[in-house]
Motif scaffolding. Structure first.
Motif, mmCIF file in Angstrom:
data_model
loop_
_atom_site.group_PDB
_atom_site.id
_atom_site.type_symbol
_atom_site.label_atom_id
_atom_site.label_comp_id
_atom_site.label_asym_id
_atom_site.label_seq_id
_atom_site.Cartn_x
_atom_site.Cartn_y
_atom_site.Cartn_z
ATOM 1 N N LYS A 46 -6.502 -0.515 -6.780
ATOM 2 C CA LYS A 46 -5.543 -1.373 -7.181
ATOM 3 C C LYS A 46 -5.271 -2.494 -6.169
ATOM 4 O O LYS A 46 -5.325 -2.317 -4.884
ATOM 5 N N ARG A 47 -5.093 -3.492 -6.571
ATOM 6 C CA ARG A 47 -4.843 -4.575 -5.811
ATOM 7 C C ARG A 47 -3.321 -4.935 -5.602
ATOM 8 O O ARG A 47 -2.568 -4.742 -6.491
ATOM 9 N N ILE A 48 -3.085 -5.147 -4.275
ATOM 10 C CA ILE A 48 -1.615 -5.315 -3.852
ATOM 11 C C ILE A 48 -1.660 -6.220 -2.893
ATOM 12 O O ILE A 48 -2.581 -6.670 -2.382
ATOM 13 N N LYS A 49 -0.376 -7.194 -2.979
ATOM 14 C CA LYS A 49 0.030 -8.142 -1.870
ATOM 15 C C LYS A 49 0.683 -7.456 -0.718
ATOM 16 O O LYS A 49 1.659 -6.766 -0.749
ATOM 17 N N VAL A 50 0.241 -7.725 0.408
ATOM 18 C CA VAL A 50 0.540 -7.104 1.685
ATOM 19 C C VAL A 50 0.856 -8.228 2.663
ATOM 20 O O VAL A 50 -0.079 -9.071 2.723
ATOM 21 N N ALA A 51 1.830 -8.143 3.507
ATOM 22 C CA ALA A 51 2.098 -9.235 4.511
ATOM 23 C C ALA A 51 0.892 -9.112 5.543
ATOM 24 O O ALA A 51 0.649 -7.970 5.788
ATOM 25 N N ALA A 52 0.577 -10.052 6.359
ATOM 26 C CA ALA A 52 -0.487 -10.366 7.114
ATOM 27 C C ALA A 52 0.214 -9.051 8.406
ATOM 28 O O ALA A 52 -0.504 -8.544 9.037
#
Length: 63
Positions: A46-52
């Motif tokens: 699954k693709r998720i958005k994560v902070a650097a």
């Protein structure tokens, strides 16, 4: 899609642009989001958005 980290919940903050003449206008500070692939228990990805910053912390803790 909202600009929010899927793990830590970090989102956009608001503040001011301040000019040399001390004029203030509103602005947004957006998080540095990266799209990563996460493998789930059942083998799917699954693709998720994560902070650097979250990725750096995860990499540090995985040692």
């Amino acid at each position: 899609m909202s600009k929010r980290c899927a793990i830590t919940g970090k989102g956009a903050m608001s503040g001011n642009n301040v000019s040399h003449a001390n004029n203030k206008t509103r602005r947004r500070f957006l998080p540095n989001l990266r799209t990563i692939r996460v493998t789930l228990e059942d083998g799917t990805t699954k693709r998720i958005k994560v902070a650097a910053s979250t990725l750096r912390t995860m990499k540090k803790n995985s040692r």
